[in-house]
Design an enzyme around this catalytic site. Structure first.
Site, mmCIF file in Angstrom:
data_model
loop_
_atom_site.group_PDB
_atom_site.id
_atom_site.type_symbol
_atom_site.label_atom_id
_atom_site.label_comp_id
_atom_site.label_asym_id
_atom_site.label_seq_id
_atom_site.Cartn_x
_atom_site.Cartn_y
_atom_site.Cartn_z
ATOM 1 N N ASN A 143 48.154 17.396 31.397
ATOM 2 C CA ASN A 143 49.164 16.936 30.399
ATOM 3 C C ASN A 143 50.408 16.750 30.966
ATOM 4 O OD1 ASN A 143 50.065 19.581 30.924
ATOM 5 N ND2 ASN A 143 49.733 20.600 29.191
ATOM 6 N N GLU B 292 55.034 23.278 30.203
ATOM 7 C CA GLU B 292 54.210 22.430 29.318
ATOM 8 C C GLU B 292 55.136 21.343 28.464
ATOM 9 O OE1 GLU B 292 51.350 22.750 29.907
ATOM 10 O OE2 GLU B 292 50.333 24.722 29.411
#
Ligand code: GLP
Length: 263
Positions: A136, A143
């Site tokens: 990702n 993140e």
């Protein structure tokens, strides 16, 4: 950014290990920023081999790891401290007192993160930061949505990251959902950055990082702001890059330039 495309994961590991070995031997790399995951493993094996062949000593080298699961002790097989001890530190002459991994068992994680930043500064900063990349686009455990100016702190892992890393845990084992990680700002402070990407699972993230806009949606894209990043990818990870041929051409020119002016 320098983009080096290699025919295989083996060639990626050779290139990165040689870069690290030369930098440590020339004492340009005195403080290493290290990463975990499966991608850097063959690099660590090459560092161990070089040590066993008396080609290198790590006795005067300090290390800072990117991240650690919150709640896992150093003795846990899946902790990143255990990983580093097992694959690198215990097999070489690193002084364990000079190897730092965020403390997964801290009872005051917020302060531990601040202390980690302070220790990095106290040792003069990170000379070279090794990075993998999540599918990702995460770096460390930053993140999507992470502040591009973030410092070491506690992060909540995405479902995808938990799923991607589940292969390392036994089915009945507690897999943490929180981690301590250097921030993107911390990573950007490193003098040099080496990012490794291998396999087709990383092709989308690499494309977004190199050829997409700078966005917290793809945390690795923040590296576009750093003046000394070298991305080393195998053909599978580079498969989606629009400028693939140009990167190969630039690298060829770069080698010729170095040979002509600096050897
Ligand atoms: C974890 C780590 C990252 C690493 C990523 C990719 O999430 N926190 O630092 O880059 O995994 O791991 P792999 O190399 O196994 O694909």
């Amino acid at each position: 950014m320098r983009v080096v495309i290699k025919p295989s994961a083996v060639a990626v590991a050779d290139f990165v290990a040689n870069t690290l070995i030369n930098g440590v031997r020339e004492q340009v790399f005195k403080t290493l920023g290290l990463a975990t995951g499966s991608t850097p493993l063959p690099v660590y094996q090459r560092l161990v081999d070089a040590y066993r062949e008396n080609r290198i000593s790590f006795a005067d080298v300090s290390t800072f790891n990117l991240d650690e699961y919150l709640g896992l002790p150093a003795s846990h097989l899946q902790s990143y401290r255990y990983f580093m001890d097992q694959h690198l530190f215990s097999q070489t002459d690193f002084n364990r007192d000079n190897t730092f991994v965020p403390d997964g068992m801290s009872t005051d994680p917020i302060h531990s993160c601040e202390d980690y930043e302070q220790e990095i500064r106290r040792r003069g900063g990170i000379d070279v930061q090794l990075l993998g990349i999540g599918r990702n686009g995460h770096i460390g455990f930053n993140e999507p949505g992470s502040s591009l100016a973030s410092r070491t702190r506690v992060k909540t892992l995405t479902e995808q990251t938990i799923r991607d890393n589940a292969r390392f845990f036994k089915p009945d084992e507690m897999q943490p959902h929180l981690a301590l990680t250097m921030g993107i700002g911390t990573i950007l402070d490193a003098k040099h950055i080496l990012l490794l990407a291998c396999g087709d699972g990383k092709a989308g993230a690499l494309k977004q990082m190199l050829e997409g806009p700078v966005s917290s949606h793809c945390p690795a894209s923040a590296l576009q702001f750093h003046s000394d990043v070298c991305v080393v990818a195998d053909e599978a990870a580079a498969a989606k890059l629009e400028q693939r041929d140009f990167y190969l051409h630039v690298e060829k020119e770069h080698q010729q330039f170095i040979a002509r002016y600096y050897t």
